[in-house]
Design an enzyme around this catalytic site. Sequence first.
Site, mmCIF file in Angstrom:
data_model
loop_
_atom_site.group_PDB
_atom_site.id
_atom_site.type_symbol
_atom_site.label_atom_id
_atom_site.label_comp_id
_atom_site.label_asym_id
_atom_site.label_seq_id
_atom_site.Cartn_x
_atom_site.Cartn_y
_atom_site.Cartn_z
ATOM 1 N N CYS A 9 -11.014 -36.805 35.934
ATOM 2 C CA CYS A 9 -12.183 -37.682 35.823
ATOM 3 C C CYS A 9 -13.396 -36.906 35.315
ATOM 4 C CB CYS A 9 -12.499 -38.306 37.180
ATOM 5 S SG CYS A 9 -13.633 -39.715 37.068
ATOM 6 N N ASP A 132 -11.242 -41.168 48.838
ATOM 7 C CA ASP A 132 -12.091 -40.029 48.484
ATOM 8 C C ASP A 132 -12.837 -39.550 49.729
ATOM 9 O OD1 ASP A 132 -13.442 -38.156 46.962
ATOM 10 O OD2 ASP A 132 -14.562 -39.606 45.762
#
Length: 214
Positions: A9, A132
């Site tokens: 990412c 996360d």
Amino acid sequence: MSDIRVKICGLGTAGDVAACAQAGAAYVGFVFFPKSPRHLSFEAAQRLAVEVPVGIAKVALTVNADDAMLDQMIETVPLDMLQLHGGESAERVAQVRDRYGLPVMKAVGVADEGDLDAVQDYAQAADQLLIDAKPPKGADLPGGNGLSFDWRLMAGRRWSVPWMLAGGLTPDTVAEAVRLTGARQLDVSSGVEAAPGVKDARLIADFCDAARAV
């Protein structure tokens, strides 16, 4: 690669795209959040997206974006998936999914076991989940902080949709993260950078190699 799928990412250059493709990443992520050192304009992201080889999913990370922003983003950038990384409700996730007809991944921040209670609601609305580390209080960024959470909290947990583990992952921690969580998908950003927002091709390769070796 093994059956563990990797998402890199926060890409910023054509070289980043090439490094991800060469390393065998399954997903690449573009960040649209001005406070992030990885933030891209829609035009810059468009230029990168057309470089992504067929078969690698192009994911847009947004934070509490409204329809006007999402409309412009989707009109400009060829995308395969939307990642909602803010405080979006399950209802908002479902609304975005219906409006754009793209798969939606919802990020959920975890610091303790209680934070996992919300995951089931999102599993009903999203196509995938991203588990996360919860950012520290007052942090500018909802993710990409290089922090992990207690991975033992994930032991034995499964949901009705695929999920991805994020937060504090590096080439050195991949094996331990998979062992403790059973994750089959991994998301990394700061863990493959030489500096905030600057990806390192060697670290990208090392991360994907480590996932392949699990």
